[in-house]
Design a protein around this motif. Sequence first.
Motif, PDB file in Angstrom:
ATOM      1  N   THR A  75       0.854  -1.183   0.000  1.00 39.29           N
ATOM      2  CA  THR A  75       0.000   0.000   0.000  1.00 39.29           C
ATOM      3  C   THR A  75       0.893   1.236   0.000  1.00 39.29           C
ATOM      4  N   ASN A  76       0.307   2.418  -0.152  1.00 41.23           N
ATOM      5  CA  ASN A  76       1.150   3.613  -0.235  1.00 41.23           C
ATOM      6  C   ASN A  76       1.963   3.813   1.026  1.00 41.23           C
ATOM      7  N   LEU A  77       1.326   3.691   2.192  1.00 42.75           N
ATOM      8  CA  LEU A  77       2.069   3.864   3.441  1.00 42.75           C
ATOM      9  C   LEU A  77       3.105   2.767   3.625  1.00 42.75           C
ATOM     10  N   THR A  78       2.726   1.524   3.384  1.00 42.77           N
ATOM     11  CA  THR A  78       3.682   0.432   3.634  1.00 42.77           C
ATOM     12  C   THR A  78       4.776   0.373   2.576  1.00 42.77           C
ATOM     13  N   MET A  79       4.535   0.897   1.381  1.00 45.35           N
ATOM     14  CA  MET A  79       5.645   1.060   0.439  1.00 45.35           C
ATOM     15  C   MET A  79       6.645   2.074   0.978  1.00 45.35           C
ATOM     16  N   ALA A  80       6.155   3.151   1.574  1.00 48.80           N
ATOM     17  CA  ALA A  80       7.064   4.126   2.184  1.00 48.80           C
ATOM     18  C   ALA A  80       7.875   3.480   3.300  1.00 48.80           C
ATOM     19  N   MET A  81       7.274   2.531   4.000  1.00 48.13           N
ATOM     20  CA  MET A  81       7.951   1.843   5.099  1.00 48.13           C
ATOM     21  C   MET A  81       8.904   0.758   4.619  1.00 48.13           C
ATOM     22  N   THR A  82       8.726   0.315   3.389  1.00 47.20           N
ATOM     23  CA  THR A  82       9.563  -0.744   2.810  1.00 47.20           C
ATOM     24  C   THR A  82      10.850  -0.138   2.253  1.00 47.20           C
ATOM     25  N   ALA A  83      11.964  -0.850   2.424  1.00 48.26           N
ATOM     26  CA  ALA A  83      13.264  -0.308   2.032  1.00 48.26           C
ATOM     27  C   ALA A  83      13.580  -0.514   0.553  1.00 48.26           C
ATOM     28  N   LYS A  84      13.261  -1.670   0.020  1.00 52.24           N
ATOM     29  CA  LYS A  84      13.737  -2.053  -1.311  1.00 52.24           C
ATOM     30  C   LYS A  84      12.950  -1.356  -2.413  1.00 52.24           C
ATOM     31  N   ASN A  85      13.663  -0.748  -3.334  1.00 48.09           N
ATOM     32  CA  ASN A  85      13.029   0.001  -4.405  1.00 48.09           C
ATOM     33  C   ASN A  85      12.398  -0.913  -5.451  1.00 48.09           C
ATOM     34  N   MET A  86      13.197  -1.771  -6.057  1.00 46.42           N
ATOM     35  CA  MET A  86      12.732  -2.633  -7.142  1.00 46.42           C
ATOM     36  C   MET A  86      12.524  -4.042  -6.612  1.00 46.42           C
ATOM     37  N   PRO A  87      11.351  -4.608  -6.769  1.00 47.22           N
ATOM     38  CA  PRO A  87      10.217  -4.169  -7.588  1.00 47.22           C
ATOM     39  C   PRO A  87       9.122  -3.441  -6.823  1.00 47.22           C
ATOM     40  N   TYR A  88       9.307  -3.198  -5.535  1.00 46.58           N
ATOM     41  CA  TYR A  88       8.178  -2.811  -4.689  1.00 46.58           C
ATOM     42  C   TYR A  88       7.775  -1.339  -4.814  1.00 46.58           C
ATOM     43  N   LYS A  89       8.734  -0.444  -5.076  1.00 49.75           N
ATOM     44  CA  LYS A  89       8.449   0.987  -4.977  1.00 49.75           C
ATOM     45  C   LYS A  89       8.658   1.768  -6.272  1.00 49.75           C
ATOM     46  N   LYS A  90       9.463   1.229  -7.165  1.00 50.40           N
ATOM     47  CA  LYS A  90       9.901   1.991  -8.330  1.00 50.40           C
ATOM     48  C   LYS A  90       8.714   2.480  -9.163  1.00 50.40           C
ATOM     49  N   GLY A  91       8.638   3.800  -9.322  1.00 51.49           N
ATOM     50  CA  GLY A  91       7.625   4.404 -10.172  1.00 51.49           C
ATOM     51  C   GLY A  91       6.266   4.589  -9.533  1.00 51.49           C
ATOM     52  N   PHE A  92       6.140   4.289  -8.223  1.00 51.73           N
ATOM     53  CA  PHE A  92       4.832   4.330  -7.577  1.00 51.73           C
ATOM     54  C   PHE A  92       4.647   5.511  -6.626  1.00 51.73           C
ATOM     55  N   GLY A  93       5.642   6.383  -6.501  1.00 51.63           N
ATOM     56  CA  GLY A  93       5.532   7.510  -5.584  1.00 51.63           C
ATOM     57  C   GLY A  93       4.644   8.615  -6.122  1.00 51.63           C
ATOM     58  N   PRO A  94       4.468   9.694  -5.360  1.00 50.68           N
ATOM     59  CA  PRO A  94       5.098   9.963  -4.062  1.00 50.68           C
ATOM     60  C   PRO A  94       4.455   9.125  -2.946  1.00 50.68           C
ATOM     61  N   PHE A  95       5.258   8.900  -1.906  1.00 49.21           N
ATOM     62  CA  PHE A  95       4.825   8.047  -0.823  1.00 49.21           C
ATOM     63  C   PHE A  95       4.383   8.859   0.389  1.00 49.21           C
ATOM     64  N   ALA A  96       3.769   8.171   1.335  1.00 48.50           N
ATOM     65  CA  ALA A  96       3.299   8.799   2.557  1.00 48.50           C
ATOM     66  C   ALA A  96       4.464   9.444   3.309  1.00 48.50           C
ATOM     67  N   SER A  97       4.176  10.513   3.992  1.00 48.26           N
ATOM     68  CA  SER A  97       5.218  11.248   4.708  1.00 48.26           C
ATOM     69  C   SER A  97       5.354  10.761   6.143  1.00 48.26           C
ATOM     70  N   GLU A  98       6.291  11.365   6.842  1.00 47.05           N
ATOM     71  CA  GLU A  98       6.568  11.096   8.257  1.00 47.05           C
ATOM     72  C   GLU A  98       6.975   9.642   8.515  1.00 47.05           C
ATOM     73  N   VAL A  99       7.710   9.070   7.555  1.00 43.37           N
ATOM     74  CA  VAL A  99       8.297   7.738   7.724  1.00 43.37           C
ATOM     75  C   VAL A  99       9.811   7.902   7.659  1.00 43.37           C
ATOM     76  N   TYR A 100      10.497   7.431   8.688  1.00 42.39           N
ATOM     77  CA  TYR A 100      11.947   7.589   8.812  1.00 42.39           C
ATOM     78  C   TYR A 100      12.594   6.213   8.946  1.00 42.39           C
TER      79      TYR A 100
END
Length: 454
Positions: free
Chosen positions: A164-189
Amino acid sequence: MTTVESGGPGLAQERRVVTSIPGPRSQELHARKAAAVANGVSQTLPIYITAAGGGILRDIDGNQLIDFGAGIAVVNAGNANPDVVSRVQEQVAAFTHTCFMVTPYEGYVEVAEALNRLTPGDHPKKSALFNSGAEAVENAVKIARRSTGRDAVVVFDHAYHGRTNLTMAMTAKNMPYKKGFGPFASEVYRAPMSYPLRDNEAAGTKLSGEDAAKRAISQIEKQVGADSLAAIVIEPIQGEGGFIVPAKGFLPALQAWCNDNDVVFVADEVQTGFARTGQMFACEDEGVVPDIITTAKGIAGGLPLSAVTGRAEIMDAVHGGGLGGTYGGNPVACAAALGAIETFERDDLPAKAAHIGEIMLGELTTIRAQHSAIADIRGRGAMIAIEITKPGTLEPDPELTAAVAAEAHANGLVVLVTGTYSNILRFLPPLVISEELLREGLGVLSDAFDAVDK
């Protein structure tokens, strides 16, 4: 039309390779898949399954493969588990859905009661049910934010928490999970994880769990601040990140810091939960009692169900109607969960997982002695992995990893590649696998390493 063959515990527990893998019928069906299913939904091994049970998967061509994946730690209690099947059949015949938020039913309450009893800690607890691991994690963050009145969330290097958008922000690995799907939820460090194999090389000495926790806490305090932080969310053993087992002392130190600063400590046990690591939950290994624990995968024998279980006062911080979903805690999935939990407890599957781990660690140590590319063997119970690097270095070798996996697949063993660098082979056999099949599968893996080396 595909004929569904009888599976479950009655399926012959033997490896059979009767065609190439994938075979001609699987290849034909995969061509249909390519025409009908979105390309983004890909497969590790495109064999099409008609029956499964014990430690075996049977495909449409009649091949029988040893299962070291368990649907990514889902069918811990076995595919078509009799306790699950009987309860599901009874529930389907009664009713399939009402929506618990409209007209509730007992199964949801029974699952919540079981989770409150089984999860670590003897404090008052409450649970809420959802559909997927990502949903559970996202709702845990919602609950923590509502309880604390703070916004920030800290996660860790190599973490995986969902799509999901928030859990993608929480996930570290870019490919294949995050690449091209942003912007992601904020306030995740993100904070540094305890990764013993690589920490020790970087430090030039052994970095203890306590020291790794100090490093993470220092970064959290400097970059986020405890008074802005709602929750720390961590996998007790990281899953997609490569089965990274933090050094002893890391998790307890983080929990203690959270307790001192009124930060909610969330254990993401989506992959580690339900007997997988030799205990019902991985955080029990060091006596860690999370404020909130998220579960999914192994909870319901293959049906979609997840849960957030936590301290009653934290869970009750959310206003009425603030949690839920149309399908969350579906009655059929709840029935499956009650059947799976019955099996876990009656058959002592945590002990079986521990025994599987002992066998795997012994056999993998023998394989490692013959193959210098294996840099590390790690995990607990039936959640074991090997990290593959260029010999004599810690440089990841994803090409060799993929080649070994492909050779194993071709010879009837399902294994999974994972890790931030795609250089980890992870092993997640069903906890009901026979010792004979387990050892045969490890023999196939050994032969795969030999073949690739040659």
